[in-house]
Design an enzyme around this catalytic site. Structure first.
Site, PDB file in Angstrom:
ATOM      1  N   HIS A 122     -42.374  -5.561 -33.585  1.00 17.68           N
ATOM      2  CA  HIS A 122     -41.218  -5.001 -34.275  1.00 17.68           C
ATOM      3  C   HIS A 122     -40.027  -5.063 -33.304  1.00 17.68           C
ATOM      4  O   HIS A 122     -40.218  -4.993 -32.091  1.00 17.68           O
ATOM      5  CB  HIS A 122     -41.551  -3.543 -34.612  1.00 17.68           C
ATOM      6  N   ASP A 199     -47.961   0.243 -29.298  1.00 13.67           N
ATOM      7  CA  ASP A 199     -47.110   0.678 -30.405  1.00 13.67           C
ATOM      8  C   ASP A 199     -48.049   0.977 -31.577  1.00 13.67           C
ATOM      9  O   ASP A 199     -48.530   0.082 -32.260  1.00 13.67           O
ATOM     10  CB  ASP A 199     -46.113  -0.426 -30.770  1.00 13.67           C
ATOM     11  N   GLN A 202     -48.106   1.782 -36.790  1.00 13.87           N
ATOM     12  CA  GLN A 202     -48.815   1.391 -38.022  1.00 13.87           C
ATOM     13  C   GLN A 202     -50.321   1.620 -37.940  1.00 13.87           C
ATOM     14  O   GLN A 202     -51.040   1.260 -38.876  1.00 13.87           O
ATOM     15  CB  GLN A 202     -48.544  -0.088 -38.359  1.00 13.87           C
ATOM     16  N   LYS A 225     -44.236   8.103 -40.592  1.00 12.36           N
ATOM     17  CA  LYS A 225     -45.157   7.098 -41.134  1.00 12.36           C
ATOM     18  C   LYS A 225     -46.567   7.674 -41.342  1.00 12.36           C
ATOM     19  O   LYS A 225     -47.442   7.014 -41.870  1.00 12.36           O
ATOM     20  CB  LYS A 225     -45.227   5.885 -40.207  1.00 12.36           C
ATOM     21  N   CYS A 363     -37.817  -6.200 -39.701  1.00  8.41           N
ATOM     22  CA  CYS A 363     -37.508  -5.940 -38.281  1.00  8.41           C
ATOM     23  C   CYS A 363     -38.423  -6.731 -37.354  1.00  8.41           C
ATOM     24  O   CYS A 363     -38.874  -6.221 -36.313  1.00  8.41           O
ATOM     25  CB  CYS A 363     -37.594  -4.454 -37.939  1.00  8.41           C
TER      26      CYS A 363
HETATM   27  N1  PMP Z   1     -43.118  -0.375 -34.548  1.00  4.24           N
HETATM   28  C1  PMP Z   1     -43.692  -0.731 -35.710  1.00  4.24           C
HETATM   29  C2  PMP Z   1     -44.928  -1.573 -35.684  1.00  4.24           C
HETATM   30  C3  PMP Z   1     -43.134  -0.310 -36.911  1.00  4.24           C
HETATM   31  O1  PMP Z   1     -43.708  -0.672 -38.068  1.00  4.24           O
HETATM   32  C4  PMP Z   1     -41.972   0.493 -36.900  1.00  4.24           C
HETATM   33  C5  PMP Z   1     -41.321   0.960 -38.177  1.00  4.24           C
HETATM   34  N2  PMP Z   1     -41.205  -0.020 -39.164  1.00  4.24           N
HETATM   35  C6  PMP Z   1     -41.433   0.846 -35.663  1.00  4.24           C
HETATM   36  C7  PMP Z   1     -42.034   0.396 -34.518  1.00  4.24           C
HETATM   37  C8  PMP Z   1     -40.203   1.698 -35.561  1.00  4.24           C
HETATM   38  O2  PMP Z   1     -40.473   2.982 -35.995  1.00  4.24           O
HETATM   39  P1  PMP Z   1     -39.289   4.044 -36.180  1.00  4.24           P
HETATM   40  O3  PMP Z   1     -38.243   3.361 -36.991  1.00  4.24           O
HETATM   41  O4  PMP Z   1     -39.939   5.175 -36.886  1.00  4.24           O
HETATM   42  O5  PMP Z   1     -38.807   4.417 -34.826  1.00  4.24           O
END
Ligand code: PMP
Length: 404
Positions: A122, A199, A202, A225, A363
């Site tokens: 991401h 990270d 997910q 999430k 993203c």
């Molecule tokens: N890492 C991953 C794998 C994600 O899916 C996301 C959110 N789509 C993020 C980081 C960022 O999370 P946040 O916007 O809640 O900071």
């Protein structure tokens, strides 16, 4: 027993309609809906406890502090960390990674040092390291993947040099759904004497995650999430590592003593928590973790796995269907395109049928580049989704396909 009807009843939003159609919410990788108990815990605290935490002598402040610190213990238990000193509250995954890239970069990295990330990260696990690269002239190295969306572990191993200082990789891809063999990858990094950041944005909502079993040095996730509130998240770090890092932001809470001559910093984890924390958000997060724990993470994982399998089989029957991400180990995310129908058109038309999916690059533009596409349609499942909803999705896609 997985009582799906009882679970759905806990989420008031699931019974609403959009455009006169029952809502089919399949955008759980972006954010999840909230059970009543989470919203009520937040409201209750505002109505009956609210006071700023730590150092307050009065009753409410002490009660709010107890709730806040009890939430930290709930998080510790949920990921099986050794100590609450290792649980830093942040605004979410993004802030957690920025905190780490900034402080780790400051304390541990020198110009010419290297970070290993993967092609399926991401943006929030790419750009903070690039900012550091600009400031400190460090280098990013990228683990490639095969066409099924599995990281190439042989290539990963070859990326290590004596300048490698940290590996930062996603546990479950928010686009491909790939569940990376993170435990094995951590062991590889450790064999090279290199720490590892996971990270887990997910993975935390969908499976049991044990930081000690994984031997993760750092692990980050977002509350929103995992059925908790927005604006609160977690950075887990091994105490020995967090002690080596400087503070991130300065302000109240993070200090021990301040004078114009010399300021000393608070102990862990407060050293990294400048300013008034989102103590109401942490209550909501703890409530959400209690909620999923009561159902059981293994039960959730099994239910969602079965649902995703069903969805994959059904989607594959649609002519022109292309699914991106067919790793052997897959989470509850399905990215796809149908014929040459633009992802945005598909998403917009599905929306009119009450089906909420996400479209675009998610993203993860470098991953899109690797796949040779601009974006996908993404259906992502949560613990409350059903086979009937999958059927609505499939019928919706078939209807949109016929229009083109
Ligand atoms: N890492 C991953 C794998 C994600 O899916 C996301 C959110 N789509 C993020 C980081 C960022 O999370 P946040 O916007 O809640 O900071």
């Amino acid at each position: 027993m997985y009582n799906i009807q009882k679970i759905r009843a806990d989420f008031p939003i699931l019974s609403r309609e959009v455009y006169g159609k029952p809502l089919v919410y399949l955008d759980n990788a972006a954010t999840t809906q909230k059970p009543r108990c989470v919203v009520e815990a937040i409201t209750d605290e505002y109505y009956s406890v609210n006071a700023n935490v730590h150092r307050g002598v009065h009753f409410l402040s002490q009660q709010a502090t107890e709730l806040h610190e009890a939430s930290r213990e709930t998080v510790r238990k949920f990921i099986n960390a050794g100590s609450t000193n290792e649980i830093v509250f942040t605004r979410g995954t993004t802030e957690s990674i920025n905190l780490l890239a900034s402080t780790f970069g400051e304390a541990i990295m020198s110009p010419g040092d290297e970070v290993i990330v993967s092609v399926m990260e991401h943006h929030s696990n790419i750009v903070p390291w690039q900012l550091l690269a600009e400031r400190k002239n460090i280098k990013l190295k990228v683990i490639p993947m095969n066409d099924r969306g599995e990281l190439l572990l042989d290539e990963y191993e070859k990326l290590f040099t004596d300048r490698t200082k940290i590996v930062s990789v996603v546990h479950v891809s928010n686009v491909l759904g790939t569940v990376n063999p993170i435990k094995e990858m951590i062991a590889t990094a450790h064999a090279h004497g290199v720490p590892f950041l996971v990270d887990a944005a997910q993975s935390i909502p969908h499976m049991a995650v044990d930081v000690q079993d994984l031997d993760a040095d750092f692990l980050v996730f977002s509350g929103h999430k995992v059925y908790g509130p927005t604006g609160v998240g977690v950075l887990y770090g091994k105490e020995e590592w967090l002690n080596k890092l400087p503070p991130y932001q300065g302000g109240g809470e993070m200090i021990q003593h301040v004078s114009f001559e010399r300021t000393t910093y608070n102990e862990l984890p407060f050293k990294f928590e400048a300013g008034t924390p989102d103590y109401i958000g942490t209550t909501g997060l703890a409530k959400a973790l209690d909620y999923v724990s009561a159902i059981g993470m293994d039960k959730i994982a099994a239910y969602e796995h079965e649902l995703t399998e069903y969805a994959t089989q059904r989607l594959k029957t649609i002519p022109g269907m292309r699914i991106f991400g067919e790793a052997a180990e897959k989470g509850s995310v399905i990215s796809f395109l149908v014929d040459d129908i633009h992802h945005f058109d598909m998403g917009t038309l599905l929306d009119r049928l009450g089906i909420a999916v996400r479209t675009g690059h998610h993203c993860a533009q470098p991953l899109m580049q690797r796949l040779g596409i601009e974006g996908t349609v993404r259906a992502s499942f949560g613990l409350y989704n059903t086979r009937e909803e999958v059927d609505v999705l499939v019928a919706g896609i078939e209807r949109v396909s016929k229009m083109f």
